[in-house]
Design an enzyme around this catalytic site. Sequence first.
Site, PDB file in Angstrom:
ATOM      1  N   TYR A   1      40.285  50.170  63.215  1.00  0.00           N
ATOM      2  CA  TYR A   1      39.885  48.873  62.653  1.00  0.00           C
ATOM      3  C   TYR A   1      39.864  48.972  61.120  1.00  0.00           C
ATOM      4  O   TYR A   1      40.474  48.147  60.422  1.00  0.00           O
ATOM      5  CB  TYR A   1      38.507  48.469  63.189  1.00  0.00           C
ATOM      6  CG  TYR A   1      37.942  47.234  62.529  1.00  0.00           C
ATOM      7  CD1 TYR A   1      38.417  45.969  62.864  1.00  0.00           C
ATOM      8  CD2 TYR A   1      36.934  47.329  61.559  1.00  0.00           C
ATOM      9  CE1 TYR A   1      37.913  44.831  62.244  1.00  0.00           C
ATOM     10  CE2 TYR A   1      36.433  46.196  60.945  1.00  0.00           C
ATOM     11  CZ  TYR A   1      36.921  44.949  61.288  1.00  0.00           C
ATOM     12  OH  TYR A   1      36.422  43.826  60.666  1.00  0.00           O
TER      13      TYR A   1
ATOM     14  N   LYS B   1      42.128  47.052  58.235  1.00  0.00           N
ATOM     15  CA  LYS B   1      41.479  46.232  57.203  1.00  0.00           C
ATOM     16  C   LYS B   1      41.860  46.714  55.809  1.00  0.00           C
ATOM     17  O   LYS B   1      41.945  45.919  54.865  1.00  0.00           O
ATOM     18  CB  LYS B   1      39.961  46.237  57.412  1.00  0.00           C
ATOM     19  CG  LYS B   1      39.515  45.530  58.682  1.00  0.00           C
ATOM     20  CD  LYS B   1      39.688  44.037  58.585  1.00  0.00           C
ATOM     21  CE  LYS B   1      40.411  43.413  59.710  1.00  0.00           C
ATOM     22  NZ  LYS B   1      40.605  41.971  59.564  1.00  0.00           N
TER      23      LYS B   1
HETATM   24  N1  LIG Z   1      31.769  39.409  61.390  1.00  0.00           N
HETATM   25  C1  LIG Z   1      31.763  40.454  60.591  1.00  0.00           C
HETATM   26  O1  LIG Z   1      30.732  41.115  60.410  1.00  0.00           O
HETATM   27  C2  LIG Z   1      33.028  40.852  59.847  1.00  0.00           C
HETATM   28  C3  LIG Z   1      32.926  41.842  58.867  1.00  0.00           C
HETATM   29  C4  LIG Z   1      34.059  42.228  58.182  1.00  0.00           C
HETATM   30  C5  LIG Z   1      35.284  41.626  58.446  1.00  0.00           C
HETATM   31  N2  LIG Z   1      35.378  40.666  59.396  1.00  0.00           N
HETATM   32  C6  LIG Z   1      36.708  40.087  59.656  1.00  0.00           C
HETATM   33  O2  LIG Z   1      36.643  38.676  59.699  1.00  0.00           O
HETATM   34  C7  LIG Z   1      37.570  38.172  60.662  1.00  0.00           C
HETATM   35  C8  LIG Z   1      36.830  37.277  61.649  1.00  0.00           C
HETATM   36  O3  LIG Z   1      35.795  38.012  62.243  1.00  0.00           O
HETATM   37  P1  LIG Z   1      34.726  37.365  63.232  1.00  0.00           P
HETATM   38  O4  LIG Z   1      33.513  38.204  63.141  1.00  0.00           O
HETATM   39  O5  LIG Z   1      34.657  35.907  63.019  1.00  0.00           O
HETATM   40  O6  LIG Z   1      35.423  37.693  64.643  1.00  0.00           O
HETATM   41  P2  LIG Z   1      35.214  37.038  66.081  1.00  0.00           P
HETATM   42  O7  LIG Z   1      33.964  36.309  66.197  1.00  0.00           O
HETATM   43  O8  LIG Z   1      35.500  38.132  67.057  1.00  0.00           O
HETATM   44  O9  LIG Z   1      36.444  36.013  66.121  1.00  0.00           O
HETATM   45  C9  LIG Z   1      37.752  36.523  66.077  1.00  0.00           C
HETATM   46  C10 LIG Z   1      38.756  35.402  66.129  1.00  0.00           C
HETATM   47  O10 LIG Z   1      40.071  36.002  66.256  1.00  0.00           O
HETATM   48  C11 LIG Z   1      40.722  35.447  67.388  1.00  0.00           C
HETATM   49  N3  LIG Z   1      41.592  36.418  68.048  1.00  0.00           N
HETATM   50  C12 LIG Z   1      41.252  37.659  68.522  1.00  0.00           C
HETATM   51  N4  LIG Z   1      42.314  38.218  69.125  1.00  0.00           N
HETATM   52  C13 LIG Z   1      43.333  37.328  69.024  1.00  0.00           C
HETATM   53  C14 LIG Z   1      44.678  37.328  69.470  1.00  0.00           C
HETATM   54  N5  LIG Z   1      45.182  38.360  70.156  1.00  0.00           N
HETATM   55  N6  LIG Z   1      45.455  36.260  69.204  1.00  0.00           N
HETATM   56  C15 LIG Z   1      44.935  35.184  68.545  1.00  0.00           C
HETATM   57  N7  LIG Z   1      43.676  35.131  68.101  1.00  0.00           N
HETATM   58  C16 LIG Z   1      42.882  36.179  68.346  1.00  0.00           C
HETATM   59  C17 LIG Z   1      39.565  35.030  68.329  1.00  0.00           C
HETATM   60  O11 LIG Z   1      39.967  33.966  69.168  1.00  0.00           O
HETATM   61  P3  LIG Z   1      40.283  34.055  70.735  1.00  0.00           P
HETATM   62  O12 LIG Z   1      39.298  34.984  71.355  1.00  0.00           O
HETATM   63  O13 LIG Z   1      40.183  32.634  71.161  1.00  0.00           O
HETATM   64  O14 LIG Z   1      41.696  34.558  70.792  1.00  0.00           O
HETATM   65  C18 LIG Z   1      38.540  34.511  67.338  1.00  0.00           C
HETATM   66  O15 LIG Z   1      38.824  33.178  66.991  1.00  0.00           O
HETATM   67  C19 LIG Z   1      38.212  39.392  61.327  1.00  0.00           C
HETATM   68  O16 LIG Z   1      39.457  39.654  60.736  1.00  0.00           O
HETATM   69  C20 LIG Z   1      37.244  40.515  61.024  1.00  0.00           C
HETATM   70  O17 LIG Z   1      37.886  41.760  60.941  1.00  0.00           O
HETATM   71  C21 LIG Z   1      34.274  40.262  60.104  1.00  0.00           C
END
Ligand SMILES: NC(=O)c1ccc[n+]([C@@H]2O[C@H](COP(=O)([O-])OP(=O)(O)OC[C@H]3O[C@@H](n4cnc5c(N)ncnc54)[C@H](OP(=O)(O)O)[C@@H]3O)[C@@H](O)[C@H]2O)c1
Length: 266
Positions: free
Chosen positions: A157, A161
């Site tokens: 992961y 990133k």
């Molecule tokens: N939350 C944190 O603490 C955090 C910290 C650092 C970075 N980030 C980054 O921010 C971004 C969003 O994170 P989040 O926490 O909002 O994640 P999340 O709640 O898991 O949501 C992830 C999104 O990506 C979509 N997704 C996953 N696999 C997919 C696939 N194969 N095809 C199409 N869509 C897909 C999911 O939709 P479906 O399930 O409907 O496909 C969902 O809409 C990510 O890139 C993550 O690495 C998050």
Amino acid sequence: MNSFKAKYGPWALITGASRGIGAEFARQCAERGLNVICIATNESLLKQQKEYIEKTYGIEAITVTLDLAREDILKVLRPITRNLEVGLLICNAGISSVRPFLDQDEDELLRQFYVNARAALLLARHYGQLMAQRTRGGIIMLSSASAMNGTAYAANYAGTKAYNLILGESLWYELKDHGVDVLGFMPGCTKTPGFEMHNPKPGTFVPVMGVERTVAEALKSLGKHPSRIAGSMNRLAYGVMGRLFSRRRAINTVSRSMKKIFNPFL
Ligand SMILES: NC(=O)c1ccc[n+]([C@@H]2O[C@H](COP(=O)([O-])OP(=O)(O)OC[C@H]3O[C@@H](n4cnc5c(N)ncnc54)[C@H](OP(=O)(O)O)[C@@H]3O)[C@@H](O)[C@H]2O)c1
């Protein structure tokens, strides 16, 4: 608001817009008057998102149910977006994991790599080319604070990133002469379904941000910085670590806190 739309409208394409940070990106883009193309795999969540956004903000929302791990994502998206001017691309979809590297199977790791890195690469090139032709547009690459240094128990992961971050920063320089703003954006811990799924231990001292502030910071930073860490506490912590810690010490510190926060998994 109007200048945002003039610069990055009329359409924003957001991957992973069915929930979490991506759903909030879609909402805040709509609030700024942009039409949105929301991509994810969960069709019913996308439908709810479309109904809410169109009703609340009076813009147009298109949903695309697409697995971004597929080989042919551009073959699917090109015809859908051919007649739409995508002025803002937000590569947000991501699969996170907190597990020892050797316990994860090859397919799972490759799927993560495809969604987090490969899809972002293909989309940035395709829509970046179209934006450069119009000499206008913006691209946001969702990275993570884990891109700053090696992060045990999230090795693949963190690697994807780091790719997002360096691709974004490199394109920030390369595309600015074409009128396209690019940002590598690094959320810290943000309260989303994806974050909560890993059962972070309550009471561990790490600032957890809400999606509203995280996304507002990203949209505000586009066109101002090549990359940005979300949240002043995170910026301070990673700034100090970057300046005062050796790589070894930074990796040890971050990896130990992974164990503390996500203890049941490790
Ligand atoms: N939350 C944190 O603490 C955090 C910290 C650092 C970075 N980030 C980054 O921010 C971004 C969003 O994170 P989040 O926490 O909002 O994640 P999340 O709640 O898991 O949501 C992830 C999104 O990506 C979509 N997704 C996953 N696999 C997919 C696939 N194969 N095809 C199409 N869509 C897909 C999911 O939709 P479906 O399930 O409907 O496909 C969902 O809409 C990510 O890139 C993550 O690495 C998050």
